[in-house]
Design an enzyme around this catalytic site. Structure first.
Site, PDB file in Angstrom:
ATOM      1  N   LYS A 160       0.838  -1.200   0.000  1.00  0.00           N
ATOM      2  CA  LYS A 160       0.000   0.000   0.000  1.00  0.00           C
ATOM      3  C   LYS A 160       0.873   1.250   0.000  1.00  0.00           C
ATOM      4  O   LYS A 160       0.596   2.216  -0.710  1.00  0.00           O
ATOM      5  CB  LYS A 160      -0.933  -0.015   1.222  1.00  0.00           C
ATOM      6  N   GLN A 196      -4.417  -1.317   9.690  1.00  0.00           N
ATOM      7  CA  GLN A 196      -4.331  -2.655   9.098  1.00  0.00           C
ATOM      8  C   GLN A 196      -4.888  -3.699  10.079  1.00  0.00           C
ATOM      9  O   GLN A 196      -4.482  -3.750  11.237  1.00  0.00           O
ATOM     10  CB  GLN A 196      -2.860  -2.965   8.752  1.00  0.00           C
ATOM     11  N   ASP A 237     -11.017   2.988   4.442  1.00  0.00           N
ATOM     12  CA  ASP A 237     -11.495   1.602   4.301  1.00  0.00           C
ATOM     13  C   ASP A 237     -13.013   1.537   4.168  1.00  0.00           C
ATOM     14  O   ASP A 237     -13.570   0.473   3.888  1.00  0.00           O
ATOM     15  CB  ASP A 237     -11.055   0.759   5.518  1.00  0.00           C
TER      16      ASP A 237
END
Ligand code: NAD
Length: 295
Positions: free
Chosen positions: A59, A103, A126
């Site tokens: 990422k 994460q 997200d």
């Protein structure tokens, strides 16, 4: 040979489609930067889980590629929930941070939902915050979870009109299955969600013009269950031993038996080279959207 060529045309290529998304994102970022702003994503990793470390590294590399600044928070796995919440609250307040990515998975002493609820909805790249989930449910523009967002972009490359199509989604996670159903409903599909408790799952799958598989069981979906000329999006990422190599090597496969399915369907995503690439591309897209929301 001829068969292989026909089959190649059926592949929904994540590499090509994600490159287009990333190109659009990069171009918009150049525009934003010319106005003196620098999009910035905070990437929060707790502990040393090897898979999470790889995801985070990918990422961050992608951020660099498209011109997004990324800042790292590599935190000890013993960090308390309160300390982690404080970091997020500070990032929410920080005007130079546009997106916050935590994460998952987190260590078991930390309440994942509490963390999600604390991230500012405008920085929630997200798309998991209940406010963003609610907006998606109300079919208003919002930050949409990256993987289902990527699946929709892939679907639209091979289907001009989704209206009235029978879509079956296997899986009901907040990350993939649930938002996927909502996006398909918002696009006028007739949606059926099936899961681990569904009885005679193949009966539902055999009716699907569009099938989204997000289960996590290698080659769970058999070709004989599929409707002829259907479109298959395989979200699953499963690591299995590669017997053809004759040693301990592992390979990635999806939730669908790709080699058999491709003979029957109109289009299918490969694993690897499919949805995974779209997920990272859509994370960049969401960071861009989050930045514009805060301008
Ligand atoms: P999850 O474990 O949260 O959910 C799995 C879902 O599958 C559950 O809702 C469960 O009901 C369903 N399921 C389990 N066993 C089943 C069975 N026998 N029959 C029918 N349904 C069954 O997982 P998730 O986060 O939704 O991820 C699903 C898969 O997608 C995993 O392989 C994950 O690694 C992968 N994934 C890929 C990406 C990507 O970018 N490609 C992103 C997220 C997840």
């Amino acid at each position: 040979m001829a068969n292989k060529e026909i089959n190649a045309e059926k592949i929904i290529d994540g590499k090509i489609i994600s490159s287009k998304v990333l190109k659009e994102v990069s171009e918009s970022i150049i525009q934003i930067k010319s106005n003196g702003l620098e999009p910035c994503l905070a990437v929060v990793l707790v502990g040393n889980d090897p898979a999470s470390s790889v995801y985070v590294r990918n990422k961050k590399l992608m951020c660099e590629k498209v011109g997004i600044k990324s800042i790292d928070f590599n935190l000890d796995e013993r960090i308390s929930e309160e300390e982690l919440l404080d970091i997020i609250i500070n990032l929410n307040k920080d005007k130079t941070t546009n997106g916050i990515l935590v994460q998952f998975p987190l260590p078991s002493h930390i309440d994942k939902q509490k963390i999600i609820n604390t991230i500012s909805p405008d920085k929630d790249v997200d798309g998991l915050h209940p406010i963003n989930a609610g907006r998606l449910m109300n079919n208003v523009e919002t930050l949409v979870p990256c993987t289902p967002q990527g699946c929709m972009i892939m679907l639209r490359t091979c289907l001009d009109d989704l209206s009235g199509k029978n879509a079956v989604v296997i899986g009901r996670s907040n990350l993939v299955g649930r938002p996927m159903c909502q996006l398909l409903t918002n696009s006028d599909c007739t949606v059926t969600q099936v899961h681990s408790k569904t009885i005679n799952i193949e009966d539902f799958i055999s009716q699907a013009d569009i099938l989204i598989a997000a289960i996590g069981i290698p080659k769970f979906v058999r070709a004989e269950w599929l409707k002829d000329r259907s479109v298959i999006i395989d979200v699953g990422i499963n690591r299995i031993s590669d017997k053809s190599e004759g040693n301990n090597k592992k390979k990635l496969v999806g939730d669908v038996d790709f080699d058999e399915a491709i003979k029957k369907v109109a289009a299918i995503t490969p694993v690897p080279g499919g949805v995974g690439l779209m997920t990272v591309a859509c994370l960049m897209r969401n960071t861009l959207i989050a930045t514009t929301l805060q301008m």
